[in-house]
Design a protein around this motif. Structure first.
Motif, PDB file in Angstrom:
ATOM      1  N   ASP A  35       0.831  -1.206   0.000  1.00  0.00           N
ATOM      2  CA  ASP A  35       0.000   0.000   0.000  1.00  0.00           C
ATOM      3  C   ASP A  35       0.866   1.257   0.000  1.00  0.00           C
ATOM      4  O   ASP A  35       0.577   2.213  -0.726  1.00  0.00           O
ATOM      5  CB  ASP A  35      -0.938   0.018   1.215  1.00  0.00           C
ATOM      6  CG  ASP A  35      -2.051  -1.014   1.111  1.00  0.00           C
ATOM      7  OD1 ASP A  35      -2.215  -1.632   0.035  1.00  0.00           O
ATOM      8  OD2 ASP A  35      -2.765  -1.196   2.119  1.00  0.00           O
ATOM      9  N   VAL A  38       2.268   1.823  -3.419  1.00  0.00           N
ATOM     10  CA  VAL A  38       1.237   2.380  -4.308  1.00  0.00           C
ATOM     11  C   VAL A  38       1.107   3.880  -4.068  1.00  0.00           C
ATOM     12  O   VAL A  38       1.072   4.676  -5.010  1.00  0.00           O
ATOM     13  CB  VAL A  38      -0.120   1.660  -4.091  1.00  0.00           C
ATOM     14  CG1 VAL A  38      -1.251   2.380  -4.821  1.00  0.00           C
ATOM     15  CG2 VAL A  38      -0.033   0.210  -4.548  1.00  0.00           C
ATOM     16  N   LEU A  39       1.062   4.285  -2.795  1.00  0.00           N
ATOM     17  CA  LEU A  39       0.959   5.712  -2.464  1.00  0.00           C
ATOM     18  C   LEU A  39       2.136   6.494  -3.038  1.00  0.00           C
ATOM     19  O   LEU A  39       1.952   7.569  -3.632  1.00  0.00           O
ATOM     20  CB  LEU A  39       0.889   5.904  -0.950  1.00  0.00           C
ATOM     21  CG  LEU A  39      -0.398   5.423  -0.289  1.00  0.00           C
ATOM     22  CD1 LEU A  39      -0.240   5.403   1.228  1.00  0.00           C
ATOM     23  CD2 LEU A  39      -1.567   6.288  -0.698  1.00  0.00           C
ATOM     24  N   ARG A  41       4.062   5.684  -5.583  1.00  0.00           N
ATOM     25  CA  ARG A  41       4.009   5.678  -7.052  1.00  0.00           C
ATOM     26  C   ARG A  41       3.004   6.703  -7.572  1.00  0.00           C
ATOM     27  O   ARG A  41       3.300   7.474  -8.487  1.00  0.00           O
ATOM     28  CB  ARG A  41       3.641   4.281  -7.537  1.00  0.00           C
ATOM     29  CG  ARG A  41       3.553   4.171  -9.028  1.00  0.00           C
ATOM     30  CD  ARG A  41       3.223   2.768  -9.446  1.00  0.00           C
ATOM     31  NE  ARG A  41       3.125   2.679 -10.888  1.00  0.00           N
ATOM     32  CZ  ARG A  41       2.611   1.654 -11.518  1.00  0.00           C
ATOM     33  NH1 ARG A  41       2.172   0.612 -10.841  1.00  0.00           N
ATOM     34  NH2 ARG A  41       2.538   1.645 -12.823  1.00  0.00           N
ATOM     35  N   PHE A  42       1.808   6.714  -6.986  1.00  0.00           N
ATOM     36  CA  PHE A  42       0.792   7.669  -7.426  1.00  0.00           C
ATOM     37  C   PHE A  42       1.238   9.107  -7.162  1.00  0.00           C
ATOM     38  O   PHE A  42       1.001   9.992  -7.974  1.00  0.00           O
ATOM     39  CB  PHE A  42      -0.551   7.383  -6.735  1.00  0.00           C
ATOM     40  CG  PHE A  42      -1.411   6.376  -7.460  1.00  0.00           C
ATOM     41  CD1 PHE A  42      -2.620   6.748  -8.005  1.00  0.00           C
ATOM     42  CD2 PHE A  42      -1.009   5.055  -7.585  1.00  0.00           C
ATOM     43  CE1 PHE A  42      -3.426   5.836  -8.664  1.00  0.00           C
ATOM     44  CE2 PHE A  42      -1.796   4.124  -8.238  1.00  0.00           C
ATOM     45  CZ  PHE A  42      -3.006   4.511  -8.786  1.00  0.00           C
ATOM     46  N   THR A  51      -1.777  11.110  -4.440  1.00  0.00           N
ATOM     47  CA  THR A  51      -1.777  10.467  -3.125  1.00  0.00           C
ATOM     48  C   THR A  51      -3.207  10.255  -2.653  1.00  0.00           C
ATOM     49  O   THR A  51      -3.571   9.166  -2.186  1.00  0.00           O
ATOM     50  CB  THR A  51      -1.011  11.319  -2.095  1.00  0.00           C
ATOM     51  OG1 THR A  51       0.320  11.538  -2.567  1.00  0.00           O
ATOM     52  CG2 THR A  51      -0.964  10.640  -0.742  1.00  0.00           C
ATOM     53  N   ALA A  54      -4.806   7.498  -4.700  1.00  0.00           N
ATOM     54  CA  ALA A  54      -4.325   6.172  -4.294  1.00  0.00           C
ATOM     55  C   ALA A  54      -4.966   5.738  -2.986  1.00  0.00           C
ATOM     56  O   ALA A  54      -5.361   4.573  -2.834  1.00  0.00           O
ATOM     57  CB  ALA A  54      -2.801   6.175  -4.164  1.00  0.00           C
TER      58      ALA A  54
END
Length: 80
Positions: A35, A38-39, A41-42, A51, A54
């Protein structure tokens, strides 16, 4: 635009199904490292709004049936 919206909805459903499968494979544990990745990357790709996107995506796909929440969810603040 309508076609893109349809694709986004479909992808959210696919992400939810994958999340549920992975969670079942891990015995119900949440993968916080994933998780967080992912945060990051976004945020890197889309900035601060990424953010928030995501976080919403993670929240939506972490529950069994996104978009079909309780009455409480239907009245949630959407002013973001």
């Amino acid at each position: 635009m309508d076609e893109l919206d349809t694709q986004i909805i479909s992808l959210v459903h696919q992400r939810t199904a994958l999340h549920e499968k992975r969670r079942a494979d891990r015995g119900g544990r949440v993968d916080l490292a994933h998780d967080n990745a992912v945060l990051r990357r976004f945020r890197a790709e889309l900035g601060e709004a990424g953010t928030r996107m995501a976080m919403l995506l993670i929240k939506m796909t972490s529950r069994p049936d996104p978009g079909r929440g309780t009455t409480k969810d239907a009245h949630a603040d959407t002013s973001d």
